[in-house]
Write a protein that holds these residues in place. Structure first.
Motif, PDB file in Angstrom:
ATOM      1  N   LEU A 159      -3.149  33.117  51.893  1.00  0.00           N
ATOM      2  CA  LEU A 159      -3.623  34.358  51.771  1.00  0.00           C
ATOM      3  C   LEU A 159      -2.767  35.279  52.334  1.00  0.00           C
ATOM      4  O   LEU A 159      -2.429  36.300  52.094  1.00  0.00           O
ATOM      5  CB  LEU A 159      -5.071  34.724  52.582  1.00  0.00           C
TER       6      LEU A 159
ATOM      7  N   ALA B 150      -0.813  38.312  50.520  1.00  0.00           N
ATOM      8  CA  ALA B 150      -0.825  39.755  51.085  1.00  0.00           C
ATOM      9  C   ALA B 150       0.774  40.474  51.295  1.00  0.00           C
ATOM     10  O   ALA B 150       0.990  41.468  50.681  1.00  0.00           O
ATOM     11  CB  ALA B 150      -1.599  39.843  52.440  1.00  0.00           C
TER      12      ALA B 150
ATOM     13  N   GLU C  87       2.225  41.265  47.800  1.00  0.00           N
ATOM     14  CA  GLU C  87       1.737  42.552  47.261  1.00  0.00           C
ATOM     15  C   GLU C  87       2.004  43.718  48.043  1.00  0.00           C
ATOM     16  O   GLU C  87       2.286  44.745  47.234  1.00  0.00           O
ATOM     17  CB  GLU C  87      -0.128  42.429  47.513  1.00  0.00           C
TER      18      GLU C  87
ATOM     19  N   PRO D  15      -2.892  42.122  41.847  1.00  0.00           N
ATOM     20  CA  PRO D  15      -3.780  41.959  43.127  1.00  0.00           C
ATOM     21  C   PRO D  15      -4.448  40.812  42.652  1.00  0.00           C
ATOM     22  O   PRO D  15      -5.235  40.469  41.924  1.00  0.00           O
ATOM     23  CB  PRO D  15      -4.907  43.256  42.983  1.00  0.00           C
TER      24      PRO D  15
ATOM     25  N   SER E  15      -7.614  38.871  45.137  1.00  0.00           N
ATOM     26  CA  SER E  15      -8.565  39.011  46.480  1.00  0.00           C
ATOM     27  C   SER E  15      -8.943  37.718  47.049  1.00  0.00           C
ATOM     28  O   SER E  15      -8.583  36.755  46.490  1.00  0.00           O
ATOM     29  CB  SER E  15      -9.965  39.776  46.058  1.00  0.00           C
ATOM     30  N   GLU E  16      -9.465  37.958  48.275  1.00  0.00           N
ATOM     31  CA  GLU E  16      -9.758  36.636  48.781  1.00  0.00           C
ATOM     32  C   GLU E  16     -10.954  36.003  48.073  1.00  0.00           C
ATOM     33  O   GLU E  16     -10.709  34.434  48.095  1.00  0.00           O
ATOM     34  CB  GLU E  16     -10.537  36.937  50.689  1.00  0.00           C
ATOM     35  N   ALA E  17     -11.911  36.558  47.464  1.00  0.00           N
ATOM     36  CA  ALA E  17     -12.837  36.026  46.506  1.00  0.00           C
ATOM     37  C   ALA E  17     -11.884  35.103  45.493  1.00  0.00           C
ATOM     38  O   ALA E  17     -12.527  34.072  45.270  1.00  0.00           O
ATOM     39  CB  ALA E  17     -13.751  36.998  46.273  1.00  0.00           C
ATOM     40  N   ASP E  18     -11.060  35.630  45.156  1.00  0.00           N
ATOM     41  CA  ASP E  18     -10.304  34.987  43.856  1.00  0.00           C
ATOM     42  C   ASP E  18      -9.820  33.613  44.436  1.00  0.00           C
ATOM     43  O   ASP E  18      -9.842  32.708  43.778  1.00  0.00           O
ATOM     44  CB  ASP E  18      -9.139  35.894  43.310  1.00  0.00           C
TER      45      ASP E  18
END
Length: 175
Positions: free
Chosen positions: A111, A115, A118, A127, A129-132
């Motif tokens: 993560l 970040a 990006e 992008p 996401s944390e969900a990805d």
């Protein structure tokens, strides 16, 4: 004998950084789909199966380079054991050896790297996401020691007469 170095790991693991090092060490052609997506399609997203099309053509190119005596670093990620087995079989069929280069990463580091990427190079990434990340970690088939050390590739999954046919279905532009 030429060698295919197959990068294995999740986004943010450091595969491309390691692939660059290996390309220098082995005087190898490095094929990284992310570096082709924006010039060819204007974006990195995998919409409309474009990444699969690109990966199929890069796999074809990798095998041609191996046949011509050039080492190759294939920087795909290869989340599934079947993808890795198919590519290993195809490399052997081209007269080359294949070495899996697994780059593991813990979730916190992954993560943080995503970040950072990006924030510093938004034009070279997409992008995530944390969900990805959480979903992708459940989809990733982590190679075990037996797979990393294996020399012979088992046959294709049931219903497939060969790894070549499996690969042609997985990456339609490979044929």
């Amino acid at each position: 004998m030429t060698t295919l170095l197959l990068m294995v790991g999740l986004p943010g693991a450091g595969k491309t950084t390691r692939a660059r090092q290996l390309a220098k060490e082995h005087n190898a052609l490095r094929l990284t789909p992310d570096e082709w997506m924006i010039p060819l399609f204007g974006e990195l997203v995998e919409a409309d199966g474009r990444r699969d099309v690109l990966e199929g053509r890069l796999l074809w190119l990798a095998l041609e380079a191996l046949r011509l005596g050039t080492n190759v670093v294939l920087d795909y990620g290869c989340w599934s054991r079947d993808e890795r087995s198919a590519i290993r079989w195809l490399a052997a069929d081209a007269g080359a050896s294949c070495r899996l280069v697994y780059v593991p990463v813990d979730q916190e580091t992954q993560l943080a790297r995503i970040a950072h990427r990006e924030a510093t190079t938004p034009d070279q990434t997409f992008p995530i996401s944390e969900a990805d990340v959480l979903r992708w970690r459940t989809l990733f088939d982590e190679p075990d020691d037996a797979e990393l050390g294996v020399r012979e590739v088992a046959g294709p999954p049931p219903g497939w007469p060969s790894w070549r046919e499996w690969a042609t279905d997985r990456w339609p532009s490979f044929a």
